[in-house]
Design a protein around this motif. Structure first.
Motif, PDB file in Angstrom:
ATOM      1  N   ASP A  29       6.870  -1.855  16.939  1.00 10.97           N
ATOM      2  CA  ASP A  29       5.600  -2.136  16.281  1.00 10.97           C
ATOM      3  C   ASP A  29       5.846  -2.782  14.929  1.00 10.97           C
ATOM      4  OD1 ASP A  29       4.129  -1.110  18.336  1.00 10.97           O
ATOM      5  OD2 ASP A  29       3.804   0.835  17.399  1.00 10.97           O
ATOM      6  N   CYS A  33       1.244  -4.272  10.114  1.00  7.52           N
ATOM      7  CA  CYS A  33      -0.073  -4.008  10.695  1.00  7.52           C
ATOM      8  C   CYS A  33      -0.073  -2.776  11.587  1.00  7.52           C
ATOM      9  CB  CYS A  33      -0.538  -5.223  11.488  1.00  7.52           C
ATOM     10  SG  CYS A  33       0.495  -5.641  12.896  1.00  7.52           S
ATOM     11  N   HIS A  34       1.053  -2.080  11.673  1.00 11.21           N
ATOM     12  CA  HIS A  34       1.200  -0.862  12.472  1.00 11.21           C
ATOM     13  C   HIS A  34       0.911  -1.102  13.950  1.00 11.21           C
ATOM     14  CE1 HIS A  34       1.698   1.278   8.744  1.00 11.21           C
ATOM     15  NE2 HIS A  34       0.554   0.768   8.302  1.00 11.21           N
ATOM     16  N   MET A  36      -1.149  -3.263  15.339  1.00  8.19           N
ATOM     17  CA  MET A  36      -2.512  -3.673  15.711  1.00  8.19           C
ATOM     18  C   MET A  36      -2.660  -5.182  15.764  1.00  8.19           C
ATOM     19  SD  MET A  36      -4.933  -0.869  13.955  1.00  8.19           S
ATOM     20  CE  MET A  36      -6.277  -1.519  14.883  1.00  8.19           C
ATOM     21  N   HIS A  38      -3.594  -7.069  13.271  1.00 10.07           N
ATOM     22  CA  HIS A  38      -4.529  -7.521  12.247  1.00 10.07           C
ATOM     23  C   HIS A  38      -4.746  -6.407  11.235  1.00 10.07           C
ATOM     24  CE1 HIS A  38      -7.644  -5.037  14.132  1.00 10.07           C
ATOM     25  NE2 HIS A  38      -7.168  -5.495  15.285  1.00 10.07           N
ATOM     26  N   ASP A  39      -5.395  -6.767  10.128  1.00  9.62           N
ATOM     27  CA  ASP A  39      -5.751  -5.785   9.118  1.00  9.62           C
ATOM     28  C   ASP A  39      -7.042  -5.071   9.518  1.00  9.62           C
ATOM     29  OD1 ASP A  39      -3.664  -6.412   7.424  1.00  9.62           O
ATOM     30  OD2 ASP A  39      -4.815  -7.927   6.346  1.00  9.62           O
ATOM     31  N   ILE A  40      -7.244  -3.914   8.952  1.00 13.41           N
ATOM     32  CA  ILE A  40      -8.515  -3.203   9.096  1.00 13.41           C
ATOM     33  C   ILE A  40      -9.191  -3.232   7.737  1.00 13.41           C
ATOM     34  CG2 ILE A  40      -9.623  -0.993   9.559  1.00 13.41           C
ATOM     35  CD1 ILE A  40      -8.479  -2.150  12.036  1.00 13.41           C
ATOM     36  N   ARG A  50     -12.619  -5.817  11.712  1.00 12.83           N
ATOM     37  CA  ARG A  50     -11.348  -6.499  11.886  1.00 12.83           C
ATOM     38  C   ARG A  50     -11.115  -7.444  10.714  1.00 12.83           C
ATOM     39  NH1 ARG A  50      -8.475 -10.670  14.488  1.00 12.83           N
ATOM     40  NH2 ARG A  50      -7.012  -9.862  16.017  1.00 12.83           N
ATOM     41  N   ASP A  53      -5.613 -11.910  10.796  1.00 13.07           N
ATOM     42  CA  ASP A  53      -4.456 -11.726  11.671  1.00 13.07           C
ATOM     43  C   ASP A  53      -3.203 -11.499  10.836  1.00 13.07           C
ATOM     44  OD1 ASP A  53      -5.962 -12.085  13.920  1.00 13.07           O
ATOM     45  OD2 ASP A  53      -5.415 -14.180  14.209  1.00 13.07           O
ATOM     46  N   CYS A  54      -2.307 -10.678  11.350  1.00 10.97           N
ATOM     47  CA  CYS A  54      -1.043 -10.414  10.663  1.00 10.97           C
ATOM     48  C   CYS A  54      -0.144 -11.632  10.816  1.00 10.97           C
ATOM     49  CB  CYS A  54      -0.382  -9.176  11.276  1.00 10.97           C
ATOM     50  SG  CYS A  54       1.199  -8.757  10.533  1.00 10.97           S
ATOM     51  N   GLY A  61       1.420  -7.816  17.129  1.00  8.31           N
ATOM     52  CA  GLY A  61       1.621  -6.398  16.876  1.00  8.31           C
ATOM     53  C   GLY A  61       3.049  -5.945  17.120  1.00  8.31           C
TER      54      GLY A  61
END
Length: 83
Positions: A29, A33-34, A36, A38-40, A50, A53-54, A61
């Motif tokens: 992972d 972004c852990h 995912m 993308h950022d939260i 959302r 994008d990372c 991800g």
């Protein structure tokens, strides 16, 4: 003497376990972004939405493990050198 052998055996065991992990699961992972992609973010009301994008994992991800990356580099050099 025995503590030195124990330390060498422990380091060898850890190295072999990491090499096995790199061979079995080459991707992990993304730490940014852990996993995912993308950022939260939250809006002004506090609701989750959302974010961007990372850019580190290109929104997948997943990132390649360091050991697997080194192995891929070595494999490319070996392939180019034996042609």
């Amino acid at each position: 003497m025995s503590s030195t052998l124990l330390a060498i055996a422990l380091i060898l065991l850890i190295t072999l376990c990491y090499a096995g992990m790199c061979a079995a699961v080459p991707f992990r992972d993304c730490p940014r972004c852990h996993g995912m992609g993308h950022d939260i973010k939250t809006d002004r009301k506090g609701r989750m939405k959302r974010g961007h994008d990372c850019r580190h994992c290109k929104a997948t991800g997943k990132r390649i493990r360091f050991g697997r990356h080194l192995y891929n580099l070595w494999l490319g050099v070996h392939r180019d050198g034996t042609r």
